[in-house]
Scaffold this motif. Structure first.
Motif, PDB file in Angstrom:
ATOM      1  N   GLU A 325       0.824  -1.211   0.000  1.00 43.81           N
ATOM      2  CA  GLU A 325       0.000   0.000   0.000  1.00 43.81           C
ATOM      3  C   GLU A 325       0.855   1.257   0.000  1.00 43.81           C
ATOM      4  O   GLU A 325       0.359   2.356   0.255  1.00 43.81           O
ATOM      5  CB  GLU A 325      -0.941  -0.014   1.202  1.00 43.81           C
ATOM      6  N   GLY A 326       2.108   1.092  -0.273  1.00 44.78           N
ATOM      7  CA  GLY A 326       2.978   2.253  -0.416  1.00 44.78           C
ATOM      8  C   GLY A 326       3.526   2.795   0.883  1.00 44.78           C
ATOM      9  O   GLY A 326       4.158   3.838   0.915  1.00 44.78           O
ATOM     10  N   ILE A 327       3.286   2.081   1.992  1.00 41.00           N
ATOM     11  CA  ILE A 327       3.810   2.543   3.273  1.00 41.00           C
ATOM     12  C   ILE A 327       5.279   2.145   3.366  1.00 41.00           C
ATOM     13  O   ILE A 327       5.610   0.981   3.175  1.00 41.00           O
ATOM     14  CB  ILE A 327       3.045   1.884   4.448  1.00 41.00           C
ATOM     15  N   PRO A 328       6.129   3.106   3.638  1.00 44.08           N
ATOM     16  CA  PRO A 328       7.549   2.756   3.722  1.00 44.08           C
ATOM     17  C   PRO A 328       7.851   1.890   4.941  1.00 44.08           C
ATOM     18  O   PRO A 328       7.239   2.069   5.991  1.00 44.08           O
ATOM     19  CB  PRO A 328       8.234   4.120   3.832  1.00 44.08           C
ATOM     20  N   ILE A 329       8.760   0.955   4.740  1.00 37.46           N
ATOM     21  CA  ILE A 329       9.159   0.105   5.853  1.00 37.46           C
ATOM     22  C   ILE A 329      10.428   0.722   6.440  1.00 37.46           C
ATOM     23  O   ILE A 329      11.518   0.625   5.873  1.00 37.46           O
ATOM     24  CB  ILE A 329       9.384  -1.339   5.367  1.00 37.46           C
ATOM     25  N   LEU A 330      10.288   1.388   7.544  1.00 42.73           N
ATOM     26  CA  LEU A 330      11.362   2.233   8.058  1.00 42.73           C
ATOM     27  C   LEU A 330      12.199   1.569   9.128  1.00 42.73           C
ATOM     28  O   LEU A 330      13.334   1.943   9.351  1.00 42.73           O
ATOM     29  CB  LEU A 330      10.762   3.516   8.649  1.00 42.73           C
ATOM     30  N   TYR A 451       4.308  11.641   5.661  1.00 43.63           N
ATOM     31  CA  TYR A 451       4.537  10.982   4.369  1.00 43.63           C
ATOM     32  C   TYR A 451       4.477  11.998   3.233  1.00 43.63           C
ATOM     33  O   TYR A 451       5.274  11.941   2.289  1.00 43.63           O
ATOM     34  CB  TYR A 451       3.487   9.892   4.123  1.00 43.63           C
ATOM     35  N   THR A 452       3.520  12.884   3.317  1.00 49.09           N
ATOM     36  CA  THR A 452       3.371  13.892   2.274  1.00 49.09           C
ATOM     37  C   THR A 452       4.637  14.730   2.148  1.00 49.09           C
ATOM     38  O   THR A 452       5.111  15.010   1.048  1.00 49.09           O
ATOM     39  CB  THR A 452       2.180  14.804   2.586  1.00 49.09           C
ATOM     40  N   ASN A 453       5.196  15.103   3.299  1.00 52.09           N
ATOM     41  CA  ASN A 453       6.406  15.910   3.275  1.00 52.09           C
ATOM     42  C   ASN A 453       7.558  15.180   2.621  1.00 52.09           C
ATOM     43  O   ASN A 453       8.449  15.799   2.038  1.00 52.09           O
ATOM     44  CB  ASN A 453       6.809  16.298   4.702  1.00 52.09           C
ATOM     45  N   GLU A 454       7.546  13.860   2.732  1.00 56.35           N
ATOM     46  CA  GLU A 454       8.631  13.077   2.153  1.00 56.35           C
ATOM     47  C   GLU A 454       8.282  12.583   0.759  1.00 56.35           C
ATOM     48  O   GLU A 454       8.922  11.668   0.236  1.00 56.35           O
ATOM     49  CB  GLU A 454       8.958  11.886   3.064  1.00 56.35           C
ATOM     50  N   SER A 455       7.253  13.165   0.162  1.00 58.94           N
ATOM     51  CA  SER A 455       6.823  12.806  -1.196  1.00 58.94           C
ATOM     52  C   SER A 455       6.422  11.340  -1.324  1.00 58.94           C
ATOM     53  O   SER A 455       6.558  10.754  -2.387  1.00 58.94           O
ATOM     54  CB  SER A 455       7.905  13.123  -2.233  1.00 58.94           C
ATOM     55  N   ASP A 457       3.576   9.837  -1.672  1.00 63.13           N
ATOM     56  CA  ASP A 457       2.166  10.140  -1.897  1.00 63.13           C
ATOM     57  C   ASP A 457       1.249   8.967  -1.593  1.00 63.13           C
ATOM     58  O   ASP A 457       0.207   9.111  -0.965  1.00 63.13           O
ATOM     59  CB  ASP A 457       1.953  10.570  -3.354  1.00 63.13           C
ATOM     60  N   LYS A 458       1.668   7.818  -2.037  1.00 65.60           N
ATOM     61  CA  LYS A 458       0.765   6.680  -1.891  1.00 65.60           C
ATOM     62  C   LYS A 458       0.586   6.306  -0.426  1.00 65.60           C
ATOM     63  O   LYS A 458      -0.523   5.987   0.014  1.00 65.60           O
ATOM     64  CB  LYS A 458       1.310   5.482  -2.681  1.00 65.60           C
ATOM     65  N   ALA A 459       1.683   6.341   0.307  1.00 67.80           N
ATOM     66  CA  ALA A 459       1.598   6.054   1.730  1.00 67.80           C
ATOM     67  C   ALA A 459       0.664   7.050   2.401  1.00 67.80           C
ATOM     68  O   ALA A 459      -0.162   6.689   3.255  1.00 67.80           O
ATOM     69  CB  ALA A 459       2.985   6.141   2.351  1.00 67.80           C
ATOM     70  N   SER A 460       0.784   8.287   1.989  1.00 64.63           N
ATOM     71  CA  SER A 460      -0.069   9.328   2.545  1.00 64.63           C
ATOM     72  C   SER A 460      -1.539   9.026   2.255  1.00 64.63           C
ATOM     73  O   SER A 460      -2.396   9.136   3.136  1.00 64.63           O
ATOM     74  CB  SER A 460       0.358  10.667   1.939  1.00 64.63           C
ATOM     75  N   HIS A 488      -3.359   0.164  -7.568  1.00 66.99           N
ATOM     76  CA  HIS A 488      -3.420   1.289  -8.501  1.00 66.99           C
ATOM     77  C   HIS A 488      -2.319   2.313  -8.244  1.00 66.99           C
ATOM     78  O   HIS A 488      -1.684   2.309  -7.194  1.00 66.99           O
ATOM     79  CB  HIS A 488      -4.800   1.963  -8.424  1.00 66.99           C
ATOM     80  N   SER A 489      -2.143   3.173  -9.217  1.00 66.53           N
ATOM     81  CA  SER A 489      -1.117   4.202  -9.094  1.00 66.53           C
ATOM     82  C   SER A 489      -1.579   5.276  -8.114  1.00 66.53           C
ATOM     83  O   SER A 489      -2.756   5.376  -7.787  1.00 66.53           O
ATOM     84  CB  SER A 489      -0.864   4.836 -10.449  1.00 66.53           C
ATOM     85  N   SER A 490      -0.635   6.081  -7.683  1.00 72.08           N
ATOM     86  CA  SER A 490      -0.983   7.113  -6.698  1.00 72.08           C
ATOM     87  C   SER A 490      -1.902   8.170  -7.304  1.00 72.08           C
ATOM     88  O   SER A 490      -2.632   8.847  -6.584  1.00 72.08           O
ATOM     89  CB  SER A 490       0.285   7.753  -6.148  1.00 72.08           C
ATOM     90  N   TRP A 491      -1.870   8.308  -8.626  1.00 78.27           N
ATOM     91  CA  TRP A 491      -2.785   9.269  -9.236  1.00 78.27           C
ATOM     92  C   TRP A 491      -4.220   8.801  -9.096  1.00 78.27           C
ATOM     93  O   TRP A 491      -5.120   9.573  -8.794  1.00 78.27           O
ATOM     94  CB  TRP A 491      -2.451   9.457 -10.717  1.00 78.27           C
ATOM     95  N   ASP A 492      -4.390   7.522  -9.331  1.00 76.85           N
ATOM     96  CA  ASP A 492      -5.737   6.964  -9.234  1.00 76.85           C
ATOM     97  C   ASP A 492      -6.217   6.983  -7.790  1.00 76.85           C
ATOM     98  O   ASP A 492      -7.335   7.402  -7.504  1.00 76.85           O
ATOM     99  CB  ASP A 492      -5.735   5.537  -9.779  1.00 76.85           C
TER     100      ASP A 492
END
Lengths: 639, 127
Positions: A325-330, A451-455, A457-460, A488-492
């Motif tokens: 789902e685009g969440i970074p694994i930190l 997440y938004t600040n770190e670009s 987008d999808k995670a956000s 889906h892509s982050s645009w969608d």
């Protein structure tokens, strides 16, 4: 530039310059053929150390030009070999040449006419016989001047693939097998074909020889003997056919052909193989090592590329991984070294696992760190200080409400203090714990913003959707949207989630409610998509409910600043900073706005004050601030 | 850096400044950026005169900007006009809109292209 210099070095340096040789080799297309006409005169042959050949006569060169130009128009016509060689030595070259061409055309068209065939046969059958002596005459001087042989080769070889048209000629006219002329002709064609092949091989070998001088002598002698063999072969075949010279049947033809095949002349196939081997060996020895190595390396690269890119970057750092789902694994939050790179972190950890958090002092453990931190934040105290308190609290198990409060607070504090990654890690942990504690939704908004600040987008988007579903369980979110998060892509996903939030805001509006959190979420969504004007509107409406929220003021300022209105943004930042003077992020943002306005000096001052703010407590500063400060200085320097 | 410049391209300056930024990264910062983006971009930029310039941004292996096609192969190739690139970098145009209206054409991993936004706007205000 340098390449040009490499290849256009002086001629005397040529043998020592491989690049030059390569260039010559690529030119061989034409020069090869010219050599055949112009003999030893061509520039390529002058490269040969052994060439003591006489200079070309301009006459020869003109001849060559004529030949090439003349042949262009009549590419389909074949040129009887002997006739050319004969004409070429004649005085009135041009006229006879044209006449010859015309005659050839006629021959071609009128190939059914027996009379022509007879005439043709007369002409062609003499060819090999005449060539025989010609060759032997030349063989004498040839041994001392190998290139001398070349001119006599032209007519035999022909250009523009004369072999093919002739072959087609033979196949397209089956009746030819019934007459003697045709039979002769085919025989000859075959013989010539081989001769021609060998000639090309010889030409190649010569080209190769120009690359490797020591082998030249050997090459040339080899070529000469071979040509002689072939001539002998043809001669013999001709003699045979002429002696029999009776009925023109297929059987006759076959017999002759078989005889040819079994003749005493050394089988040309063997020669070809020999030549090929020699040629290959030559070429390999000349350039094999270099080229093969490069190729191998390229392949290796291509291979490794096709397998998911580089396993490591140049810094031995693995790329950031994301879940579906685009969440970074930190990874886990690292205490006391929030802004230090992972490599450094590891080193510090091994040296001093606890680092120097002064609040870790056992004597102070009686107090509640969490409460202290909250009080400090309340009093506009230092953010770094508060963060240290919170870290200490967490390490001592003082986690506050539901076991997640301290984590989320720590994350938010870290973010405010312009330490995005540390904040993100703490918030991730906090959100996880909040979900486990059955209080999902806490901290999610902050994490989404992080997440938004770190670009990311999808995670956000994912986080905002989770927040929406946790906060408004009754609000219908299409199943499709939830599924879309994975694939889906982050645009969608952005379109889908914006839709959901807008629907929510509308339904709230119709009930006369305005939830600032929903507005913030919408603002963040617009912000990610670069729609800063709409983001600004959302934050403004949220501020109308919570006018003292310095975070909101900063977000408003950020939307304005990124929306190319840094001047207006400064006003919003001022509001935020008057509410919260130690808000490092707002200080940083003021600096960025100044940078965008072009006030580099002021920008640098703000970054420095931000650094000072961080430094006065923990001595630990944020890379982001240093980096942007450097940018400011660079901008100053470039003016 | 001077050989990054291509006459008649506004984005030339942009690319050079990006390159300057890259060369001034500390190893840790560079590693951070590479980790975040992890992609190789190739920009095929066309100007008003119809001439094309190619720059490549490597944020996967070495963290550098250079003129000419990407080596090794780019993860995403972005074709756009000089003007569009300028607008994207200044934030006047967002990537999605540009893509949807056909101002940007991409080949390869399109979603990676969205990360380029963050590369160009390294000094973005934060929420």
């Amino acid at each position: 530039m340098s390449f040009q210099a490499l290849i256009s070095g002086s001629e005397c340096a040529a043998p020592a310059n491989p690049l030059n040789q390569v260039l010559k080799h690529t030119e061989a297309d034409r020069s090869l053929q010219q050599d055949r006409v112009a003999g030893p005169s061509s520039s390529r042959l002058q490269q040969l150390p052994s060439s003591s050949a006489p200079a070309a006569s301009s006459h020869d060169l003109a001849l060559a030009r004529q030949f090439f130009e003349g042949n262009n128009g009549v590419s389909g016509a074949f040129v009887p070999p002997l006739e050319i060689s004969r004409e070429m030595s004649g005085p009135n070259m041009h006229d006879t040449w044209i006449a010859e061409q015309q005659r050839n055309m006629q021959h071609f068209e009128a190939n059914k006419m027996q009379a022509h065939w007879a005439a043709e046969f007369d002409a062609t059958s003499k060819a090999p016989q005449n060539q025989g002596p010609a060759h032997s005459a030349q063989l004498g001087p040839v041994s001392s001047e190998p290139q001398q042989l070349m001119p006599s080769h032209i007519p035999q070889t022909g250009f523009y693939g004369n072999y093919m048209p002739r072959g087609m000629y033979a196949m397209g006219a089956p009746q030819m097998f019934q007459d003697f002329g045709a039979q002769q002709f085919v025989d000859q064609g075959k013989g010539k074909g081989k001769l021609r092949e060998i000639d090309f091989e010889a030409a190649f070998a010569q080209a190769a020889a120009s690359l490797s001088s020591p082998l030249v002598e050997k090459q040339d002698t080899a070529r000469i003997t071979e040509v002689k063999d072939d001539v002998a072969e043809i001669e013999q075949a001709l003699k045979d056919t002429q002696l029999d010279g009776e009925p023109q049947t297929n059987a006759e033809f076959r017999r002759v052909w078989e005889h040819l095949q079994n003749s005493d002349a050394p089988p040309p196939e063997e020669d070809l193989a020999k030549w090929e081997a020699e040629f290959n060996q030559l070429m390999n020895s000349e350039r094999g090592d270099d080229f093969d190595y490069d190729y191998g390396r390229d392949m290796e690269e291509a291979w490794s590329n096709s397998f998911g890119g580089y396993p490591e970057t140049a810094f031995g750092d693995t790329p950031l991984k994301y879940d579906s789902e685009g969440i970074p694994i930190l990874g886990d939050y690292v205490f006391g070294m929030s802004s230090i790179g992972p490599i450094l972190q590891l080193r510090i950890l091994t040296i001093n696992p606890e680092t120097d958090n002064k609040y870790m002092d056992p004597s102070t453990s009686s107090r509640s760190m969490l409460n202290d931190a909250k009080a400090l934040l309340e009093q506009n105290g230092s953010l770094s200080e508060a963060a240290l308190l919170l870290e200490a609290a967490i390490q001592q198990g003082d986690l506050g409400e539901g076991g997640y409060e301290a984590w989320i607070l720590l994350g938010e504090t870290r973010n405010m203090d312009e330490r995005e990654e540390a904040g993100m890690r703490a918030l991730t942990e906090g959100v996880r714990r909040a979900e486990e504690a059955g209080n999902a939704g806490e901290g999610m908004m902050s994490l989404a913003i992080s997440y938004t600040n770190e670009s990311m987008d999808k995670a956000s988007h994912t986080m905002l959707l989770r927040w929406l579903r946790a906060r408004f369980p009754d609000f219908p979110v299409p199943e499709e949207t939830i599924q879309a998060m994975k694939t889906h892509s982050s645009w969608d996903t952005h379109t889908r989630i914006s839709e959901s939030f807008l629907n929510l805001a509308r339904s709230q509006h119709s009930q006369g409610v305005m939830d600032p959190d929903v507005q913030v979420a919408l603002g963040v969504l617009f912000y990610t998509n670069g729609e800063y004007d709409r983001a600004k509107d959302c934050f403004e409406s949220a501020l109308s409910v919570r006018p003292n929220d310095y975070l909101l003021w900063n977000r408003l300022g950020s939307s304005l600043s990124n929306g190319s209105k840094p001047e207006e943004a400064l006003g919003a930042y001022r509001e935020a900073l008057s509410l919260r003077p130690t808000y490092t992020r707002a200080v940083y943002n003021v600096g960025v706005a100044c940078l965008n306005i072009g006030a580099h000096k002021e920008a640098a001052e703000h970054f420095l004050s931000g650094l000072a703010l961080q430094e006065q407590t923990s001595g630990d500063t944020s890379d982001q601030l240093w980096f942007t400060l450097r940018r400011a200085f660079l901008a100053m320097a470039s003016r | 850096m001077s050989d990054l410049k291509v006459d008649g391209f506004q984005s030339s300056a942009l690319i050079s400044s990006l390159s300057t930024a890259f060369t001034n990264y500390s190893p840790a910062e560079k590693a951070e950026q590479l980790k975040k983006v992890n992609g190789i971009f190739q920009l095929n930029v066309k100007n008003d005169q119809g001439t094309e310039a190619i720059w490549s941004i490597d944020l996967k292996k070495n963290g550098e900007v250079y003129k000419g096609p990407a080596k090794p192969k780019a993860d995403v190739t972005i074709s756009l006009s000089d003007e569009t690139l300028g607008q994207l970098a200044s934030g006047k145009l967002n990537g999605q809109k540009a893509f949807m209206t056909g101002k940007i054409k991409t080949k390869g991993n399109i979603m990676l292209a969205t990360k380029l936004d963050g590369v160009f706007k390294a000094t973005k205000s934060k929420l």
